[in-house]
Design an enzyme around this catalytic site. Structure first.
Site: not given
Ligand code: NAD
Ligand code: NAD
Lengths: 577, 577
Positions: B192, B257, B279, B281, B423, B505
């Site tokens: 994120g 959030a 996160s 998931h 890329c 993910g």
């Molecule tokens: N779109 C994509 O291509 C893609 C790729 C990989 C991962 N993801 C998904 O995106 C999500 C984030 O991944 P990440 O690696 O950044 O995870 P991460 O665990 O590193 O970061 C998640 C963040 O969310 C914060 N958080 C948790 N609850 C919260 C709340 N209620 N309010 C505000 N902040 C809050 C945490 O403090 C943390 O910093 C995961 O679910 C992941 O699976 C998406």
């Protein structure tokens, strides 16, 4: 959004048999082998319902539909020696240039993302034409008819006999056979049909309950079953007579196991061994109590959910009686069809009172990488199998159960489709056999290449918590990394085709498993591939059991030099970051 | 039944970085590449919690534990060029002799038999030491920090900008940028954290809500985030000013959030785009309403089930507000973290009112085999990446978004660990880039070999019905054969390491996906492997979308000659059985 741009009306059901002899219909023997084995899986002598492309095990298919079958054949006949065809649930979806070392076919059948991995969702997607059920060797083109399971069943009942002797149930003069004992089981389908012959080869008497008359007839025709009784009373009279005479005998009887097994218990019939091979893993295919066999198909179509519920209730009655026999002192085991879990769903609390056959009898073999090694003569000539039988006897003269099996199999086993043989071999044995067969092909002592494969039920190739990986010592029953590693290892080692399936044997959601087939065409390249595949494939079985902490596996790894890094100390000269 | 016969007390947490330069610590560059990339994944600049071996995404690990890490390093330093190491959920379990053409490492992470594939069972088995969560590139050793996701996020927001222009939300003078628009999102973690920079690179303004102060600081340090606001009011003032001035700006604000997003809706803040990358998931890792961030870890340990339930309720509030913004006309999408399904479990009926980002913006790229191609300079020298950037610009001078990205990335992207670039390239492009890099290594223009890999989120490598395969045209969202075929194809094509993961993910039970890494070491063998892997890997993406009936994929296959047997008529001279 059409899935059949090649007009599917041009693809009719038809009778398929594999070509015999040495004329190639493809651009090389590995491709030819895949072509013939696909066709052989649908040979009416081999397949249970060839017109529907169903090979065995309920709805285990060789190809998704007839237009897919045609496209598979068309592609295999033109595939180059460095190309690879991709098969997604019985349908050829792509052809890629890879390498001479790579497999010619890669197959993934029936996989669903886990949260969607239910029979309901699977059937929905199947109805949309998006998937098929591949069972184990149906969708991976290495089914060889009931002989395939016969050897496993033979080994299992031999182990049961040994257990009965240990427990003092049978007298010493039985010398580890089933002589003088009575076994009760049900299901004479593609797999279950091996049970009567396996019991009589072990000297025992068996009553087999089956609700489909045609299945009984088929086993009689193939001499897997000795006689058919007119009624349960008749079956009991025949069986008791044979038991008294300590004479092997197999008796088939028409009926519903959910009725007959409880009836036998109620009568206090002295049964020594109880098991079951109805197709319980797919509750739509288990005949519920109160449904006539002839009405079953129509009822299934009309109300599938209702039938599943009734089948589960019936299985609860059936398993309840099996538990009753257990309490009465019989040797009782689940023969890998998930009937315990379905009976649990049907409301039975003690469904898991008896063990699965794997932890009870098979796992010690898996620790040595022992599993169902099988081979097929592409020539179609039974003499080629006789020659390989001889080679196996020459290679392993001191392995008594193996020698006895090969001798009995040569006399008793009726070939279905292309002549084939199976025997259980371990790590360090399979590669020796494969290389010897390759020499026989090279020298012309065998007239055409030999296909070497195995069931997906093997030491390192399956995760299936109700069967192959039930009650693992470290609790790793449900860990499914192992079959995926096994598949990738076989691709890396040069197998001719590799398959990864979901749900075979025990049903959708319950297993992940892999298979490989390699071709001994007499070339030096084949020899290199055979050495790698037939070494590495069982090695993954040894490794899997070392990791789970089985001493017998650790001993095997030590003795035969299978490397497991977590057991190795720091290597001199290595870099520590 | 010990899992750590090598005394695990000798394996301490420590700081790990990959060696730089041209001195080998292993027996060949492919092995050296795996060794350095494993170490690089744990570099404090790269990994989120390196002491716990956690690389990113909640609990995505590079190795199961420190003794496994030591055994991995030990084995990689001694592995021969025709040997293959097997890795089962972050632990090296075997070494086999395969072939020079075969991968050096085969990895299967986090897989469970589907009926057991729940977080509860996974955590139970993890606690027993039997598995680990591999996420996508954590357990497959090709994570490159937030740049990895930055390119995907950049492409996504560019597509969002184009959509806003189409809808007339932004004026023509924005020329497809986000200038003058406000985006609201949450989560500044490993993935994120790319959001603020991706929005500002597209000219927009964004407010990012994050509950962990250290994450906000980290993004500021890396210049992915412009400013931190003291409060929501402050954030709004800063954002509204920048929107009015049509000036790009990213604002981080500390908060939950589930509280802040509904508050913004209640105030009728004019938001144009809403998404989220908390996160979600893994509901244990989403901070529930009413829990202070500092108490969270202790609460989690005390009552995990209770926390999961509360997190789901909070997500329902959070997503309800996102749906409110949708109703108000905003562009709203799920950014691949399963928050809609968790909110549904938390009781929200309209959780799926807005789409996932893949069907909305990414699938058209997948139809052309386009996906996240990435590479790493093993030398550690940023000049090597500059040289490859130049090569990419020379190879694809007419691809405007690509050229713009490479230029901006060169200026704005802060390297983490070994210098790397990403890329998006399609079928027919990736192999050209790979071969060019191999030439640069051979000629010495680049000083050490280049590692080429990709995210598991790619055209043909993933089945994930809430993300990559959501809403497929033929309904095949949950069919999981494709990633398994993709993995086997990459093994067959000579990748240096291949990985098959579960649950990355979107969480356990919800995805199956594969990755590959290939090494350009300047040798002719590497060139052959690069041509095969970088052609066949994206080809499986084209094939998967042809099979699902996407015209754009069919057009790509026709244009670039990807063979799909179901689309081919009978071949002349072929044999019909
Ligand atoms: N779109 C994509 O291509 C893609 C790729 C990989 C991962 N993801 C998904 O995106 C999500 C984030 O991944 P990440 O690696 O950044 O995870 P991460 O665990 O590193 O970061 C998640 C963040 O969310 C914060 N958080 C948790 N609850 C919260 C709340 N209620 N309010 C505000 N902040 C809050 C945490 O403090 C943390 O910093 C995961 O679910 C992941 O699976 C998406
Ligand atoms: N133990 C093993 O190694 C092993 C291997 C493969 C398969 N299996 C399992 O064994 C089972 C049988 O496999 P199969 O290939 O023979 O299946 P099959 O469908 O070919 O045969 C099942 C038979 O059970 C009969 N049957 C169904 N309900 C019945 C009832 N209520 N009473 C009596 N007979 C009934 C059917 O008429 C059929 O003939 C399957 O569940 C399969 O998954 C076990």
């Amino acid at each position: 959004m059409s899935h059949s741009p090649v007009d599917s009306h041009s693809s009719h059901p038809r009778t398929v048999t594999a070509p015999r002899g040495t004329t190639l219909h493809a651009r090389g023997w590995p491709q030819e082998a895949a072509l013939r084995m696909l066709q052989n899986n649908l040979d009416p002598e081999v397949a249970e319902h060839p017109q529907d492309l169903v090979v065995y095990g309920g709805s285990g298919r060789a190809a998704r539909d007839w237009s897919s079958f045609d496209a598979l054949v068309r592609t295999l006949t033109t595939l180059a020696g460095d190309e690879t065809m991709l098969v997604q649930s019985g349908r050829p979806v792509g052809v890629l240039r890879t390498d001479e070392w790579a497999p010619r076919v890669l197959i993934a059948n029936s996989h669903l993302v886990p949260d969607w991995a239910t029979w309901e969702e699977f059937r929905r997607l199947e109805a949309l034409g998006l998937t098929m059920y591949g069972q184990m060797t149906a969708g991976s083109w290495i089914y060889i008819g009931t002989q395939g399971i016969l050897q496993g069943t033979y080994e299992t009942f031999a182990a049961v006999a040994a257990r009965l002797a240990e427990r003092g149930v049978t007298p010493p003069e039985s010398s580890g056979s089933l002589a003088g004992t009575l076994t009760v089981t049900a299901g004479l389908g593609g797999m279950g049909g091996a049970q009567p012959l396996a019991v009589t080869m072990n000297g025992g008497v068996v009553i087999c309950v089956e609700c489909d008359e045609s299945r009984i007839r088929r086993r009689l025709d193939h001499r897997y079953l000795d006689v058919r009784a007119d009624s349960v009373d008749h079956a009991l009279r025949l069986a008791e007579e044979a038991v008294r005479a300590r004479r092997p005998l197999s008796v088939g009887v028409l009926g519903n196991a959910a009725e007959v097994v409880p009836a036998l218990l109620a009568r206090s019939v002295p049964v020594d061994v109880v098991t079951d091979q109805t197709s319980a893993h797919d509750p739509l295919m288990y005949l519920p109590l109160g449904v006539a066999f002839d009405d079953w198909a129509a009822e299934r179509a009309r109300d599938p959910e209702g039938l599943v519920e009734r089948a589960r209730e019936s299985m609860a009655r059936h398993v309840e009686a099996m538990v009753g026999f257990l309490d009465a002192g019989a040797e009782v085991f689940d023969y890998g069809n998930s009937i315990r879990d379905e009976a649990r769903k049907g409301g039975l609390t003690r469904a898991f009172a008896f063990p699965g056959f794997v932890p009870a009898y098979i796992r010690p073999l898996f620790c040595e990488g022992k599993g169902p090694f099988r081979w097929v003569a592409l020539s179609g000539d039974p003499a080629d199998i006789a020659r390989t039988d001889k080679a196996v006897l020459e290679l392993f003269p001191d392995n008594e159960p193996l020698v006895r099996w090969i001798r009995l199999a040569g006399e008793r086993v009726h070939f279905q489709g292309l002549p084939a043989r199976i025997c259980w071999l371990g790590y360090g044995e399979r590669d020796r056999a494969g290389l010897r067969f390759n020499e026989l092909v090279a020298s012309g002592e065998v007239t055409a290449p030999i296909v070497i494969g195995r069931d997906h039920l093997d030491a390192g190739s399956v995760a299936s918590p109700y069967r192959e990986t039930e009650a693992m010592a470290d609790g790793s029953d449900a860990i499914a990394d192992w079959p995926l590693l096994n598949a990738m290892v076989n691709v890396a080692s040069g197998a001719a085709w590799v398959s990864l399936h979901h749900g075979g044997g025990v049903g959708i959601g319950r297993s992940i498993h892999a298979g490989q087939v390699t071709v001994a065409d007499g070339t030096p390249l084949a020899a290199r591939k055979l050495a790698r595949v037939l070494g590495n494939d069982p090695a993954t079985g040894v490794i899997r059991h070392v990791d789970a902490g089985y001493e017998r596996a650790e001993e095997t790894a030590r003795r035969l030099g299978v490397r497991t890094p977590m057991r190795e100390g720091p290597v001199e000269g290595s870099v520590q970051p």
